[in-house]
Design a protein around this motif. Structure first.
Motif, PDB file in Angstrom:
ATOM      1  N   SER A 114       0.851  -1.184   0.000  1.00  0.00           N
ATOM      2  CA  SER A 114       0.000   0.000   0.000  1.00  0.00           C
ATOM      3  C   SER A 114       0.883   1.229   0.000  1.00  0.00           C
ATOM      4  O   SER A 114       1.134   1.829   1.024  1.00  0.00           O
ATOM      5  CB  SER A 114      -0.924  -0.031   1.211  1.00  0.00           C
ATOM      6  N   THR A 115       1.395   1.579  -1.150  1.00  0.00           N
ATOM      7  CA  THR A 115       2.305   2.701  -1.272  1.00  0.00           C
ATOM      8  C   THR A 115       1.524   3.999  -1.215  1.00  0.00           C
ATOM      9  O   THR A 115       0.792   4.337  -2.149  1.00  0.00           O
ATOM     10  CB  THR A 115       3.095   2.614  -2.587  1.00  0.00           C
ATOM     11  N   GLY A 116       1.656   4.714  -0.119  1.00  0.00           N
ATOM     12  CA  GLY A 116       1.029   6.016   0.008  1.00  0.00           C
ATOM     13  C   GLY A 116      -0.421   6.005   0.426  1.00  0.00           C
ATOM     14  O   GLY A 116      -0.988   7.047   0.704  1.00  0.00           O
ATOM     15  N   GLN A 117      -1.068   4.858   0.450  1.00  0.00           N
ATOM     16  CA  GLN A 117      -2.448   4.793   0.923  1.00  0.00           C
ATOM     17  C   GLN A 117      -2.696   3.426   1.543  1.00  0.00           C
ATOM     18  O   GLN A 117      -1.986   2.479   1.273  1.00  0.00           O
ATOM     19  CB  GLN A 117      -3.447   5.036  -0.207  1.00  0.00           C
ATOM     20  N   GLY A 118      -3.691   3.352   2.405  1.00  0.00           N
ATOM     21  CA  GLY A 118      -4.025   2.083   3.021  1.00  0.00           C
ATOM     22  C   GLY A 118      -4.758   1.181   2.049  1.00  0.00           C
ATOM     23  O   GLY A 118      -5.285   1.630   1.034  1.00  0.00           O
ATOM     24  N   LEU A 119      -4.783  -0.104   2.343  1.00  0.00           N
ATOM     25  CA  LEU A 119      -5.524  -1.073   1.547  1.00  0.00           C
ATOM     26  C   LEU A 119      -6.573  -1.754   2.414  1.00  0.00           C
ATOM     27  O   LEU A 119      -6.270  -2.209   3.517  1.00  0.00           O
ATOM     28  CB  LEU A 119      -4.594  -2.161   0.988  1.00  0.00           C
ATOM     29  N   GLN A 120      -7.796  -1.817   1.921  1.00  0.00           N
ATOM     30  CA  GLN A 120      -8.834  -2.617   2.549  1.00  0.00           C
ATOM     31  C   GLN A 120      -8.861  -3.944   1.808  1.00  0.00           C
ATOM     32  O   GLN A 120      -9.084  -3.976   0.596  1.00  0.00           O
ATOM     33  CB  GLN A 120     -10.206  -1.942   2.448  1.00  0.00           C
TER      34      GLN A 120
ATOM     35  N   VAL B 196     -12.979 -19.096  -2.586  1.00  0.00           N
ATOM     36  CA  VAL B 196     -12.597 -17.824  -1.965  1.00  0.00           C
ATOM     37  C   VAL B 196     -12.234 -16.801  -3.041  1.00  0.00           C
ATOM     38  O   VAL B 196     -11.590 -17.138  -4.020  1.00  0.00           O
ATOM     39  CB  VAL B 196     -11.369 -18.030  -1.041  1.00  0.00           C
ATOM     40  N   SER B 197     -12.636 -15.563  -2.784  1.00  0.00           N
ATOM     41  CA  SER B 197     -12.195 -14.438  -3.600  1.00  0.00           C
ATOM     42  C   SER B 197     -11.595 -13.404  -2.663  1.00  0.00           C
ATOM     43  O   SER B 197     -12.253 -12.974  -1.712  1.00  0.00           O
ATOM     44  CB  SER B 197     -13.369 -13.847  -4.376  1.00  0.00           C
ATOM     45  N   VAL B 198     -10.341 -13.041  -2.901  1.00  0.00           N
ATOM     46  CA  VAL B 198      -9.648 -12.038  -2.074  1.00  0.00           C
ATOM     47  C   VAL B 198      -9.347 -10.839  -2.960  1.00  0.00           C
ATOM     48  O   VAL B 198      -8.730 -10.979  -4.014  1.00  0.00           O
ATOM     49  CB  VAL B 198      -8.343 -12.604  -1.485  1.00  0.00           C
ATOM     50  N   SER B 199      -9.794  -9.651  -2.520  1.00  0.00           N
ATOM     51  CA  SER B 199      -9.551  -8.444  -3.304  1.00  0.00           C
ATOM     52  C   SER B 199      -9.073  -7.328  -2.391  1.00  0.00           C
ATOM     53  O   SER B 199      -9.267  -7.362  -1.177  1.00  0.00           O
ATOM     54  CB  SER B 199     -10.826  -8.021  -4.037  1.00  0.00           C
ATOM     55  N   ALA B 200      -8.445  -6.328  -2.985  1.00  0.00           N
ATOM     56  CA  ALA B 200      -7.955  -5.180  -2.228  1.00  0.00           C
ATOM     57  C   ALA B 200      -8.323  -3.900  -2.961  1.00  0.00           C
ATOM     58  O   ALA B 200      -8.315  -3.839  -4.186  1.00  0.00           O
ATOM     59  CB  ALA B 200      -6.438  -5.261  -2.060  1.00  0.00           C
ATOM     60  N   VAL B 201      -8.639  -2.883  -2.178  1.00  0.00           N
ATOM     61  CA  VAL B 201      -8.963  -1.574  -2.737  1.00  0.00           C
ATOM     62  C   VAL B 201      -8.291  -0.518  -1.868  1.00  0.00           C
ATOM     63  O   VAL B 201      -8.223  -0.648  -0.641  1.00  0.00           O
ATOM     64  CB  VAL B 201     -10.496  -1.351  -2.823  1.00  0.00           C
ATOM     65  N   GLY B 202      -7.736   0.507  -2.499  1.00  0.00           N
ATOM     66  CA  GLY B 202      -7.101   1.603  -1.768  1.00  0.00           C
ATOM     67  C   GLY B 202      -8.129   2.444  -1.037  1.00  0.00           C
ATOM     68  O   GLY B 202      -9.207   2.706  -1.571  1.00  0.00           O
ATOM     69  N   VAL B 203      -7.802   2.833   0.193  1.00  0.00           N
ATOM     70  CA  VAL B 203      -8.698   3.684   0.974  1.00  0.00           C
ATOM     71  C   VAL B 203      -7.946   4.870   1.540  1.00  0.00           C
ATOM     72  O   VAL B 203      -6.752   4.860   1.664  1.00  0.00           O
ATOM     73  CB  VAL B 203      -9.373   2.899   2.133  1.00  0.00           C
TER      74      VAL B 203
ATOM     75  N   SER C 164       2.126   2.358   3.300  1.00  0.00           N
ATOM     76  CA  SER C 164       3.564   2.079   3.208  1.00  0.00           C
ATOM     77  C   SER C 164       3.957   0.685   3.686  1.00  0.00           C
ATOM     78  O   SER C 164       5.134   0.363   3.749  1.00  0.00           O
ATOM     79  CB  SER C 164       4.403   3.137   3.948  1.00  0.00           C
ATOM     80  N   ALA C 165       2.996  -0.173   4.030  1.00  0.00           N
ATOM     81  CA  ALA C 165       3.324  -1.546   4.419  1.00  0.00           C
ATOM     82  C   ALA C 165       3.457  -2.423   3.178  1.00  0.00           C
ATOM     83  O   ALA C 165       2.695  -2.281   2.230  1.00  0.00           O
ATOM     84  CB  ALA C 165       2.241  -2.112   5.333  1.00  0.00           C
ATOM     85  N   THR C 166       4.420  -3.315   3.184  1.00  0.00           N
ATOM     86  CA  THR C 166       4.603  -4.265   2.102  1.00  0.00           C
ATOM     87  C   THR C 166       4.472  -5.675   2.664  1.00  0.00           C
ATOM     88  O   THR C 166       5.239  -6.075   3.545  1.00  0.00           O
ATOM     89  CB  THR C 166       5.990  -4.116   1.440  1.00  0.00           C
ATOM     90  N   VAL C 167       3.506  -6.419   2.181  1.00  0.00           N
ATOM     91  CA  VAL C 167       3.269  -7.780   2.646  1.00  0.00           C
ATOM     92  C   VAL C 167       4.302  -8.703   1.998  1.00  0.00           C
ATOM     93  O   VAL C 167       4.490  -8.674   0.788  1.00  0.00           O
ATOM     94  CB  VAL C 167       1.840  -8.241   2.296  1.00  0.00           C
ATOM     95  N   THR C 168       4.970  -9.541   2.818  1.00  0.00           N
ATOM     96  CA  THR C 168       5.963 -10.470   2.288  1.00  0.00           C
ATOM     97  C   THR C 168       5.452 -11.908   2.266  1.00  0.00           C
ATOM     98  O   THR C 168       5.871 -12.695   1.427  1.00  0.00           O
ATOM     99  CB  THR C 168       7.265 -10.419   3.119  1.00  0.00           C
ATOM    100  N   HIS C 169       4.556 -12.262   3.211  1.00  0.00           N
ATOM    101  CA  HIS C 169       4.033 -13.629   3.308  1.00  0.00           C
ATOM    102  C   HIS C 169       2.584 -13.608   3.791  1.00  0.00           C
ATOM    103  O   HIS C 169       2.195 -12.722   4.556  1.00  0.00           O
ATOM    104  CB  HIS C 169       4.849 -14.476   4.292  1.00  0.00           C
ATOM    105  N   VAL C 170       1.820 -14.605   3.365  1.00  0.00           N
ATOM    106  CA  VAL C 170       0.448 -14.807   3.821  1.00  0.00           C
ATOM    107  C   VAL C 170       0.358 -16.225   4.373  1.00  0.00           C
ATOM    108  O   VAL C 170       0.887 -17.160   3.780  1.00  0.00           O
ATOM    109  CB  VAL C 170      -0.559 -14.628   2.661  1.00  0.00           C
ATOM    110  N   ARG C 171      -0.345 -16.366   5.523  1.00  0.00           N
ATOM    111  CA  ARG C 171      -0.484 -17.683   6.149  1.00  0.00           C
ATOM    112  C   ARG C 171      -1.947 -17.880   6.557  1.00  0.00           C
ATOM    113  O   ARG C 171      -2.591 -16.974   7.085  1.00  0.00           O
ATOM    114  CB  ARG C 171       0.407 -17.762   7.377  1.00  0.00           C
ATOM    115  N   LEU C 172      -2.445 -19.070   6.343  1.00  0.00           N
ATOM    116  CA  LEU C 172      -3.807 -19.431   6.714  1.00  0.00           C
ATOM    117  C   LEU C 172      -3.774 -20.453   7.837  1.00  0.00           C
ATOM    118  O   LEU C 172      -3.000 -21.412   7.785  1.00  0.00           O
ATOM    119  CB  LEU C 172      -4.558 -20.010   5.508  1.00  0.00           C
ATOM    120  N   ARG C 173      -4.610 -20.228   8.840  1.00  0.00           N
ATOM    121  CA  ARG C 173      -4.840 -21.218   9.893  1.00  0.00           C
ATOM    122  C   ARG C 173      -6.337 -21.469   9.946  1.00  0.00           C
ATOM    123  O   ARG C 173      -7.136 -20.548   9.776  1.00  0.00           O
ATOM    124  CB  ARG C 173      -4.353 -20.722  11.257  1.00  0.00           C
TER     125      ARG C 173
END
Length: 121
Positions: free
Chosen positions: A28-34, A114-121, A94-103
């Motif tokens: 999320s460069t410069g803005q948050g992500l939902q 599953v559908s995973v999406s992201a939108v800038g907020v 400004s956070a950069t995700v490096t890994h995703v884990r499911l439990r």
């Protein structure tokens, strides 16, 4: 809105931690992500299924997690159909995700579209 993942996950019975997946390009460069996860409600088995999605910003050492509990069978909504189930969370700017884990912790094995999406907020 950007689709991060769309597909089906095999959820195993009992408590399970899945192998973390390296991620590139989710930041999320410069803005948050939902981030929103949408799942059909009619696939959840009888009993309580817990889904915990963790995001790591440090190469997979520490995970920040979002958790949802889904009690099946999911009851019909006002329109009569079984409503989709969701899980959402926010990734700070400004956070950069490096890994995703499911439990998961599920009463029985099932397949979860599953559908995973992201939108800038």
């Amino acid at each position: 809105m950007a689709t991060i993942f769309s597909g089906s996950l095999a959820v195993l019975a009992g408590a399970k931690t899945y192998t973390p997946i390296p991620v590139s390009g989710l930041q999320s460069t410069g803005q948050g992500l939902q981030v929103n996860i949408i799942m059909p409600g009619d696939v959840f088995p009888v009993g309580l299924t817990t889904l915990i999605l963790g995001f790591s910003y440090d190469g997979g050492v520490i995970y920040k997690e979002a958790e949802g509990g889904y009690l099946g069978p999911i009851q019909p909504g006002k329109g009569g159909g079984i409503p989709d189930q969701t899980l959402g969370f926010f990734i700070a700017n400004s956070a950069t995700v490096t890994h995703v884990r499911l439990r998961t912790n599920a009463p029985s094995t099932f397949s979860l579209p599953v559908s995973v999406s992201a939108v800038g907020v």
